[in-house]
Scaffold this motif. Structure first.
Motif, PDB file in Angstrom:
ATOM      1  N   TRP B  85      46.666  35.977  36.751  1.00 25.82           N
ATOM      2  CA  TRP B  85      46.757  35.069  35.613  1.00 25.82           C
ATOM      3  C   TRP B  85      46.569  35.872  34.337  1.00 25.82           C
ATOM      4  CZ3 TRP B  85      48.101  30.054  36.387  1.00 25.82           C
ATOM      5  CH2 TRP B  85      47.986  29.566  37.689  1.00 25.82           C
ATOM      6  N   LEU B 138      39.826  46.336  35.425  1.00 27.42           N
ATOM      7  CA  LEU B 138      38.640  45.612  35.884  1.00 27.42           C
ATOM      8  C   LEU B 138      38.949  44.807  37.144  1.00 27.42           C
ATOM      9  CD1 LEU B 138      37.101  44.343  32.521  1.00 27.42           C
ATOM     10  CD2 LEU B 138      36.416  46.286  33.920  1.00 27.42           C
ATOM     11  N   ARG B 141      39.710  47.496  40.050  1.00 31.63           N
ATOM     12  CA  ARG B 141      38.576  48.325  40.452  1.00 31.63           C
ATOM     13  C   ARG B 141      37.379  47.480  40.899  1.00 31.63           C
ATOM     14  NH1 ARG B 141      35.509  50.796  42.272  1.00 31.63           N
ATOM     15  NH2 ARG B 141      34.360  52.683  41.810  1.00 31.63           N
ATOM     16  N   PHE B 142      37.095  46.395  40.152  1.00 28.33           N
ATOM     17  CA  PHE B 142      35.867  45.632  40.442  1.00 28.33           C
ATOM     18  C   PHE B 142      36.133  44.184  40.844  1.00 28.33           C
ATOM     19  CE2 PHE B 142      34.795  48.705  37.032  1.00 28.33           C
ATOM     20  CZ  PHE B 142      33.894  49.500  37.730  1.00 28.33           C
ATOM     21  N   GLN B 143      37.388  43.811  41.015  1.00 25.94           N
ATOM     22  CA  GLN B 143      37.725  42.415  41.338  1.00 25.94           C
ATOM     23  C   GLN B 143      37.164  41.416  40.320  1.00 25.94           C
ATOM     24  OE1 GLN B 143      36.524  44.248  44.437  1.00 25.94           O
ATOM     25  NE2 GLN B 143      38.656  44.839  44.306  1.00 25.94           N
ATOM     26  N   VAL B 144      37.122  41.818  39.051  1.00 20.72           N
ATOM     27  CA  VAL B 144      36.643  40.891  38.025  1.00 20.72           C
ATOM     28  C   VAL B 144      37.755  39.883  37.741  1.00 20.72           C
ATOM     29  CG1 VAL B 144      35.782  40.667  35.684  1.00 20.72           C
ATOM     30  CG2 VAL B 144      35.211  42.681  37.023  1.00 20.72           C
ATOM     31  N   ASN B 145      37.367  38.624  37.690  1.00 22.41           N
ATOM     32  CA  ASN B 145      38.301  37.527  37.443  1.00 22.41           C
ATOM     33  C   ASN B 145      39.124  37.772  36.174  1.00 22.41           C
ATOM     34  OD1 ASN B 145      39.387  35.120  36.484  1.00 22.41           O
ATOM     35  ND2 ASN B 145      37.854  33.907  37.541  1.00 22.41           N
ATOM     36  N   ILE B 147      41.351  35.918  34.739  1.00 26.01           N
ATOM     37  CA  ILE B 147      41.573  34.765  33.851  1.00 26.01           C
ATOM     38  C   ILE B 147      40.641  34.873  32.651  1.00 26.01           C
ATOM     39  CG2 ILE B 147      41.497  32.261  33.667  1.00 26.01           C
ATOM     40  CD1 ILE B 147      41.834  32.097  36.661  1.00 26.01           C
ATOM     41  N   LEU B 148      39.370  35.098  32.967  1.00 25.34           N
ATOM     42  CA  LEU B 148      38.368  35.120  31.897  1.00 25.34           C
ATOM     43  C   LEU B 148      38.484  36.373  31.041  1.00 25.34           C
ATOM     44  CD1 LEU B 148      35.446  33.708  34.013  1.00 25.34           C
ATOM     45  CD2 LEU B 148      36.598  32.582  32.130  1.00 25.34           C
ATOM     46  N   THR B 149      38.694  37.536  31.666  1.00 19.32           N
ATOM     47  CA  THR B 149      38.743  38.763  30.869  1.00 19.32           C
ATOM     48  C   THR B 149      39.956  38.764  29.942  1.00 19.32           C
ATOM     49  OG1 THR B 149      39.762  39.832  32.773  1.00 19.32           O
ATOM     50  CG2 THR B 149      37.443  40.252  32.420  1.00 19.32           C
ATOM     51  N   SER B 235      48.249  43.555  52.696  1.00 22.66           N
ATOM     52  CA  SER B 235      47.408  44.675  53.118  1.00 22.66           C
ATOM     53  C   SER B 235      47.711  45.049  54.567  1.00 22.66           C
ATOM     54  CB  SER B 235      45.918  44.404  52.901  1.00 22.66           C
ATOM     55  OG  SER B 235      45.624  43.064  52.992  1.00 22.66           O
ATOM     56  N   PHE B 239      50.722  47.690  51.728  1.00 23.97           N
ATOM     57  CA  PHE B 239      51.134  47.798  50.335  1.00 23.97           C
ATOM     58  C   PHE B 239      49.914  48.127  49.472  1.00 23.97           C
ATOM     59  CE2 PHE B 239      54.667  44.465  51.222  1.00 23.97           C
ATOM     60  CZ  PHE B 239      55.322  45.405  51.996  1.00 23.97           C
TER      61      PHE B 239
END
Lengths: 308, 365, 502
Positions: B85, B138, B141-145, B147-149, B235, B239
């Motif tokens: 997103w 982000l 590397r860190f699976q940070v959402n 949408i918010l970032t 996976s 890929f």
């Protein structure tokens, strides 16, 4: 020195109330398994409705109620689309934000520059006399006192009552809750609605108490910060306080530097800080939380239907 | 027996039907709003229609609006195909604008058009790309959402842009007007037929076609689509999800950056307020109305552009607030949801002797 | 016989245009165990979900003790005393046993006497459970007990079990049967969905057989009259001999060898430790175990989807350590994963497109190798549809429109077309009907002629029919490797699966 700290503390609390209320609301919604990204939209509509009702009637109670109800009403749109029609929750939340901002822009135009009801800070007897702490925490808007109570109350209901058990069950595993006889759709609708009430309330705080008046940009992304804070406080309403305080603290620092015209950090960087720090917090929480059993409700964002 | 049941397969034109239903619902919403405002909906829609199709010039304005909308719509679409997103097209657009203006004003102020235009294009795409890569990294590397970032970074980008044109980049000869100096003429995008339609428009069409082939015909696009549809299968097939996340975010950001460049070098000729007017968010609607198909994105961008131009006409002719188009825009999106839900159900006739040969899709017994 | 507790008449249920149940009549009596037998897709689970209020029937009526009832939710059915234990347990994993029971008990019992009621009920039927444990800490057998206690707390007198033994170890199955018998003597009506014929013959008082959405026979079980063979014939509609022609093939060179291979599954929770075995060309090496004993982590580490912690892998002549192995090229290794719906294929893509999933290199074309050869993809997909008799209009049909068996054949044919040296099949026939199972077994046996086959399954019959050597995994360890021809040892496999080594 101490005066400065009290000043910063006071403003920090003052600036965190809206985020705190909205965070608690979104926690309730998400605990029920529904993601509502429309917080920003519900807040701005709550702010407008609160201000408009105050402007029209002069009655602060009506104004507060109108703010909350407007947020609640908007959230029911989300409930209809995500639960009844099983629309994509992310997209629907975004649409709700766009709708809320559009409505506020459109309907609020005539109210710009008008003066409405103002809900003033009031000192709590005895408590406000506690040195420093009293000044920081108990010379605030009634909204702040409401938030102090609502956080723990939400926690109590969520973890100590049957209603909370049902809410969490629906968010964790809707099919299992359904098999246990829980009405999933009704529970989720209520969770969304309560979340909407909180968002609307948070918005009305901005237009009635924090910066009384109406401006269509007054939420300034606080709704989004609230959604991020939900992750930060791992869906626990008690921890929402710390998340909100983080935001409030940065806003307060900004005021402090402006007021004292100390120029260590440029103003525009200070303005960015709440957003950047929220991102930083997200990174921290996500990367550290990976190994633990995830705190996120397992069925968050998953629509439920028996016959799909 | 006749029953209302869930469709097992979506029919070929269902996407178009959904858009038609969306349009219908938006139309109805408009009628209600106009009615509440005490304006005959027919009059209002006539004004809007005339404002859009009344003359060649008015329609050219629609295409002017459709240009950035196509870019941001493509930006959102390419990410969404991989189920990323990108709500940050607005911020990426701003950085595209900053880089374009910076290049033209400070980096190559003396350059000739054949040099400066490509330079502006590349740097703007690069600026948007960099900004989109922050949430991209982000996420990867860190699976940070994301949408918010992506969303929160919009605010940061806008604050920085304002800092620039209120502060260091402010036009010294601008009498305090918040904005940079005008870009050198070499950086102005070519305009066509005496209208404000500029080089950005054909460029956007080109990007749409290119993106279509990349996503639907190439092996890279195949992988991206698999990742978007079924991450576990991706996976399993080995890929590289991390790499694709970065690449897709980079492309997405670059496209949004081009939107910023188109606005700065094609319309405003300077960096100023009015660059971040929400095209990034509108891109979400454009992309989803187009069913994430890059070839349909220009069409839905034109649709949305027409809505905006029509809204402006309402203001100038009938004195209604032009922000009415914002509400109609949201109504379009909600209408799309309703349309999609309606597409999933249909009336069927059940012959009582039909024997099940297979269990329903996705429901192994 | 007395009036039936449950009487279904004329029940029909449709999903889309598919009729899952058609005009079903069925009587169920108290104090008896009623087995509902049928192949996958016969409509058993749907019928029982209708009875338990989860689905609404499109036609027909349900009578309880002779009174017609209409349930619009599981809650209503439960209130009338009809409860169901689903194949996927309906428990909330992040909550404790007590919380789960409280949730289901509605407002009938409070927190304080809940604990007492739980222990009383548990004792009465021999269902020991710890009320303070979280559900995710429980074994499948324990979870099943919680489900049963849940129904008993709500005074259910009709208990429906949907394939209750599928996830249990042989020892747990015995305990479960004892519980069922106790429930029967307490005059409960028990409905038992299964496709395992042995269980039917051991337990059932009444048998109903479903085929293609209809009940084709409903009778009292007379063990002298009914044979397994007859039941199978009724169930499938033709004679089935699940015996495969297994030719002797001399084993060839070693394709895969694991040494001290240790690691965990994707979630990092279930481990496997010090696994040693080898797979040779020309043989089927089977790893058997009850689900959740580390085999899924082991397979994904072998397939390179996750990285093992330590150990050594030799594959096709080269040796790797655990880290190198995760990145090593595995073009010569084919893998049919357990989850065929979301891992083995992309549901919304066509059969042809799915054919490229694990071998995209084969379909690249052009100077830049960026473009894809859609023509070739489509041809290969079409050939597979014909060769494996996949029921589809064309290779352009989406994968999600196929039934489980046909989908599995698509995946299998794709993996076979890669010409692998090692073929890994994980639970290849789980949930498939008898005819699809037969075809897949034949394909695996054929595959062994040119490759080594690693079969990972929980199905004892599958292992006994196919494999040459059998490794039993329990609690993350490979307890023993048994030669399939060793008739003295083969009987130990069931016990080893339950962790009994002596």
């Amino acid at each position: 020195m101490m005066e400065d700290i009290v000043f910063i503390g006071q403003i920090a609390i003052k600036s965190s109330v809206a985020v705190l209320l909205a965070t608690i609301g979104e926690i309730i919604t998400e605990r029920g398994g529904v993601l509502n990204l429309g917080v920003e939209g519900m807040m701005i509509v709550g702010a407008l409705a609160g201000f408009a009702a105050g402007f029209a009637t002069g009655n602060p109670y009506l104004a507060i109620a109108a703010g909350a109800m407007a947020g609640g009403a908007l959230s029911l749109i989300h409930a209809f689309f995500t639960i009844k029609l099983r629309s994509n929750q992310v997209l629907c939340g975004l649409a709700l934000t766009i709708l809320g901002l559009g409505l506020a822009n459109f309907l609020g135009r005539p109210l710009i520059g008008e003066a409405g009801v103002r809900i003033r800070a009031f000192a709590v007897p005895y408590l406000s006399e506690i040195p420093y702490l009293g000044e920081i925490f108990f010379q605030q808007s009634p909204y702040a006192y409401g938030a102090y109570i609502l956080g723990p109350l939400a926690w109590y209901v969520m973890f100590k009552t049957r209603a909370g058990l049902v809410l969490r069950a629906v968010g964790e595993d809707a099919a299992a809750a359904d098999a246990a006889g829980v009405n999933v759709a009704a529970t989720r609708t209520i969770a969304i609605w309560v979340g909407g009430l909180f968002s609307g309330l948070a918005g009305s705080y901005l237009s009635l108490s924090y910066t009384p008046g109406w401006k269509e940009t007054m939420t300034g992304g606080q709704g989004w910060i609230a959604i991020a804070m939900v992750i930060f406080c791992t869906w626990n309403p008690l921890r929402a306080f710390w998340g909100a305080l983080l935001f409030g603290g940065l806003t307060a620092l900004q005021f402090f530097f402006q007021a004292t015209s100390i120029d260590i950090i440029p103003a525009y960087v200070l303005k960015m800080l709440p957003y950047l720090l929220t991102i930083g917090v997200l990174v921290l929480v996500t990367s550290s939380g990976k190994r633990r059993r995830s705190a996120s409700p397992a069925d968050l964002g998953v629509p439920f239907s028996r016959e799909s | 027996m006749i029953r209302l049941v869930k469709k097992s397969e979506v029919t070929r034109y269902s996407g178009l039907n959904s858009v038609a239903i969306a349009g219908f619902i938006a139309f109805g919403t408009g009628c209600i709003i106009f009615g509440l405002l005490g304006v005959n909906p027919l009059t209002a829609y006539t004004v809007m229609f005339k404002g859009v199709f009344g003359s060649f010039h008015s329609f050219s304005e629609v295409l002017v609006k459709a240009t950035p909308l196509t870019f941001t719509g493509l930006a959102v679409a390419v990410a969404a195909v991989m189920m990323l997103w990108n709500i940050g097209a607005e911020g990426q657009l701003v950085w595209g604008g900053i880089f374009a203006a910076g290049t033209a004003l400070f980096l190559l102020p003396e350059a000739q058009p054949y040099m400066l235009i490509p330079a502006v294009l590349v740097t703007a795409a690069f600026g948007g790309m960099l900004w989109a890569l922050i949430p991209g990294v982000l996420k990867a590397r860190f699976q940070v959402n994301e949408i918010l970032t992506t969303l929160l970074l919009n605010y940061v980008a806008i604050i920085y842009m304002e800092h620039l044109f209120y502060g260091p980049w402010r036009d010294p000869a601008g009498f305090g007007f918040p904005g940079t100096a005008q870009l050198p003429e070499a950086a102005h995008l070519l305009r066509f037929l005496g209208t404000r339609i500029h080089l950005g428009f054909p460029l956007a069409m080109l990007c749409a076609v290119g993106l279509f082939f990349l996503l639907n015909k190439s092996s890279w696009g195949y992988k991206v689509r698999v990742i978007g549809k079924e991450q576990k299968a991706a996976s399993y097939a080995g890929f590289n999800v991390t790499g694709k996340t970065l690449a897709v975010m980079a492309i997405s950001g670059a496209l949004a950056g081009m939107a910023g460049m188109a606005e700065v070098c094609g319309i405003h000729y300077r960096l100023q307020t009015g660059l971040a007017v929400g095209y990034g968010y509108d891109g979400i609607i454009v992309a989803w109305l187009a069913g994430l198909n890059p070839l349909f994105v220009p069409l839905t961008a034109v649709l949305l552009g027409a809505l905006f131009v029509g809204g402006e006409q309402l203001q100038s002719v009938l004195g209604l607030p032009s922000t009415i188009s914002l509400i109609l825009e949201a109504a379009l999106l909600f209408g799309l949801f309703a349309g999609k839900a309606m597409q999933q159900y249909r009336l069927v006739f059940i012959r009582s002797d039909s024997i099940p040969e297979r269990s329903p899709a996705g429901r192994p017994e | 016989m007395t009036t039936p507790v449950i009487s279904l008449s004329g029940i029909s249920k449709y999903f889309g245009t598919l009729a899952a149940n058609r005009d079903i009549h069925l009587n169920v009596h108290g104090g008896r165990i009623h087995a509902l037998l049928g192949e996958n897709g016969a409509g058993k689970s749907t019928l029982m979900s209708v009875l338990a209020g989860r689905y609404q029937p499109d036609d027909g009526s349900i009578a309880l003790h002779g009174r017609e009832m209409r349930f619009t939710s599981p809650a209503q059915a439960l209130e009338s005393g009809i409860g169901m234990v689903y194949q996927r347990f309906m428990l909330i994993e992040s909550m404790t046993v007590t919380e789960n029971l409280l949730l289901a008990a509605q407002k009938k019992i409070g927190g304080s006497n809940c604990r007492r009621l739980i222990s009383e009920t548990a004792e009465q039927y021999g269902l020991a459970i710890d009320p303070d444990k979280y559900v995710y800490e429980l074994s499948m057998g324990e979870r099943q007990r919680v489900e049963i206690v849940k129904l008993l707390l709500l005074d259910a007198d009709v208990l429906i079990f949907d394939e209750p033994t599928a996830v249990l170890t042989p020892v747990e199955i015995d305990a479960f049967f004892t519980v069922l018998k106790k429930l029967r003597s307490a005059d409960k009506a028990i409905i038992f969905i299964t496709h395992k014929l042995e269980e039917v013959l051991e337990l059932a008082d009444d048998i109903s057989i479903m085929r293609k959405g209809r009940v084709i026979i409903s009778t009292e079980a007379d063990r002298k009259q009914i044979s397994k063979r007859q039941l199978a014939r009724l169930m499938v509609g033709r004679d089935v001999v699940l015996r495969v022609n297994k030719e002797e093939i001399p084993p060839g060179e070693t394709v895969l060898r694991l040494r001290n291979f240790s690691g965990a599954d994707v979630h990092g929770t279930t481990r496997f430790e010090n696994i040693d075995f080898e797979v040779r060309r020309g043989e089927i090496f089977a790893i058997i175990g009850v689900a959740g004993n580390g085999q899924s982590g082991l397979v994904s580490a072998i397939a390179g989807l996750t990285r093992a912690d330590s150990g050594e892998v030799s594959f096709a002549g080269s040796t790797f350590n655990a880290r190198e192995w995760a990145k090593a090229p595995k073009d010569d290794m084919a893998y049919v994963p357990e989850d065929r719906y979301h891992t083995g294929c992309v549901g919304s893509m066509s059969i042809a497109e799915n054919f490229a999933l694990t071998q995209i290199g084969k379909y690249r074309k052009g100077a830049t190798k960026l473009a894809l050869d859609w023509q070739k993809m489509s041809e290969d997909g079409t050939r597979a549809v014909e060769e494996f008799k996949i029921k589809a209009q064309s290779a352009q049909d989406t994968a999600q429109s196929l039934s489980g068996g046909n989908l599995q054949k698509v995946i299998l044919s794709r993996e076979l077309s890669r010409n692998p040296k090692l073929f890994i099949a994980e639970q290849p026939t789980q949930g498939l009907d008898i005819s699809a199972t037969e075809e897949i077994w034949q394909a695996l046996l054929k595959c062994r002629e040119r490759a080594g086959v690693l079969l990972v399954t929980g199905d004892l019959k599958e292992v006994l029919s196919l494999s040459d050597r059998i490794g039993v995994i329990f609690n993350g360890r490979l307890l023993d490797i048994i030669d399939a021809t060793d008739s003295d040892q083969i009987g130990r496999v069931g016990l080893l699966m339950a962790g009994v080594t002596s």
